[in-house]
Scaffold this active site. Structure first.
Site, mmCIF file in Angstrom:
data_model
loop_
_atom_site.group_PDB
_atom_site.id
_atom_site.type_symbol
_atom_site.label_atom_id
_atom_site.label_comp_id
_atom_site.label_asym_id
_atom_site.label_seq_id
_atom_site.Cartn_x
_atom_site.Cartn_y
_atom_site.Cartn_z
ATOM 1 N N LYS A 205 0.734 -1.207 0.030
ATOM 2 C CA LYS A 205 -0.443 -0.166 0.351
ATOM 3 C C LYS A 205 0.543 1.336 -0.020
ATOM 4 C CE LYS A 205 -3.815 2.346 1.949
ATOM 5 N NZ LYS A 205 -4.260 2.163 3.134
ATOM 6 N N ASN A 209 1.473 4.937 -2.321
ATOM 7 C CA ASN A 209 1.155 6.384 -1.273
ATOM 8 C C ASN A 209 2.379 7.096 -1.844
ATOM 9 O OD1 ASN A 209 -1.632 6.096 -0.980
ATOM 10 N ND2 ASN A 209 -0.883 4.316 0.880
ATOM 11 N N ASN A 213 1.438 9.880 -3.937
ATOM 12 C CA ASN A 213 0.769 11.427 -3.309
ATOM 13 C C ASN A 213 1.671 12.529 -3.226
ATOM 14 O OD1 ASN A 213 -1.148 11.255 -0.958
ATOM 15 N ND2 ASN A 213 -0.949 9.099 -1.959
ATOM 16 N N SER A 274 -5.075 11.854 -0.756
ATOM 17 C CA SER A 274 -5.043 12.070 0.748
ATOM 18 C C SER A 274 -4.099 13.813 0.483
ATOM 19 C CB SER A 274 -4.759 11.613 1.656
ATOM 20 O OG SER A 274 -3.862 10.906 1.419
#
Length: 325
Positions: A205, A209, A213, A274
């Site tokens: 994961k 990210n 990100n 995010s």
């Protein structure tokens, strides 16, 4: 089973709503502001799979009101954890498990990890050791979050996709406490497998990210644009390969290759990461938990990560300029 969700935002609210609706667990949510007021007045509204339901939940504003729990689910962002850990103390009884549903490398990462770095403290997510002092790693259960949800208005959770929370003990065993938690989540309608090598999934994961990100925060591009652009995708791929080398030095095994991981991210489509969302809203970004930690661990294991270092310096500067770091 007494279970408390500390900081019941989108993901915590989703978990709380489904567990409370099933009725087998005594569920408490800790929140604040209009979100707390709405839950206290009307319950927690869950929109999922084209249906809307209102679930009565016990919603309180402090850990003191909630009292000791069997499980405390933490769905905060990593940079909030040092401050929150002190507030959580009234929730912790002698056997309370802390379910770490936090993005990035967790504070307990090296707890019971056999090898030369066992017990090492990760400064990027545990500054000065404050988190591990207040939330001892032996309390931790790993939890990887796959659902996507948001809070469109106070007291409302909108669940957009995903239903899996992968669980794992730091030492890889299937303990009674993790088995009971898995069974409760499955009964509530989630997939909740218990994995013996939870760190492998943490890295898969994080793999996306750590790259997508910060790049999206620098370029303001959605995920589909980052991946479709040769330059941005090339930077992301280089970062991911550097991260893979770090992880493998720590004993992690990747079940897929880097290009398959990128292809999986592409399927998400026009998604704002995010970190980009936080930048646009003026909120603190998860820079250290998602990328700073990779550079820190690279130093620990002696791996050169020049692309990660460059992007880290740039995204930190971007965050400081926006008041988000």
């Amino acid at each position: 089973m007494k279970l408390c969700v500390f900081g019941a935002g989108a993901i915590g609210g989703l978990m709380a709503a489904k567990l409370a609706a099933k009725g087998d667990a005594e569920v408490t949510v800790i929140a604040r502001g209009p979100h707390l007021a709405a839950m206290q007045a009307k319950g927690l509204t869950l929109r999922s799979e084209g249906q809307e339901s209102v679930v009565p939940v016990r919603a309180v504003g402090s850990a003191e009101e909630a009292g000791p729990q069997d499980y405390v689910v933490v769905t905060l962002k990593a940079h909030s954890l040092p401050g929150a850990a002190k507030q959580m103390q009234p929730l912790l009884g002698p056997e309370t498990a802390v379910v770490s549903a936090v993005n990035g490398i967790p504070w307990w990462y090296f707890h019971k990890l056999a090898g030369p770095h066992e017990g090492h403290r990760v400064e990027s997510v545990d500054p000065g050791g404050v988190v591990s002092e207040l939330l001892p790693p032996e309390r931790a259960i790993g939890c990887i979050v796959y659902p996507a949800a948001e809070v469109p208005e106070p007291g409302v959770i909108e669940h957009t996709y995903g239903d899996r929370f992968t669980l794992g003990e730091p030492d890889g065993t299937r303990t009674p406490r993790i088995a009971a938690l898995s069974e409760a989540l499955i009964a509530a309608g989630f997939k909740a497998p218990v994995r013996p090598k939870i760190r492998d999934e943490i890295w898969v994961k994080l793999w996306g990210n750590m790259a997508f990100n910060p790049i999206s925060a620098l370029t303001t591009a959605t995920l589909d644009v980052v991946i479709a652009d040769d330059g941005q995708r090339g930077v992301a791929r280089a970062m991911m390969l550097e991260g893979q080398e770090v992880a493998q030095k720590l004993g992690v095994r990747f079940a897929i290759d880097v290009d398959k991981r990128i292809a999986g991210a592409a399927e998400v489509g026009a998604h704002k990461t995010s970190m980009l969302q936080d930048l646009e809203r003026g909120r603190p970004m998860e820079i250290d938990a998602l990328l700073g930690v990779v550079v820190e661990l690279a130093e620990l294991v002696g791996v050169e990560v020049p692309t990660c270092r460059t992007v880290l310096a740039l995204v930190r500067a971007r965050g400081r300029a926006a008041g988000c770091y």
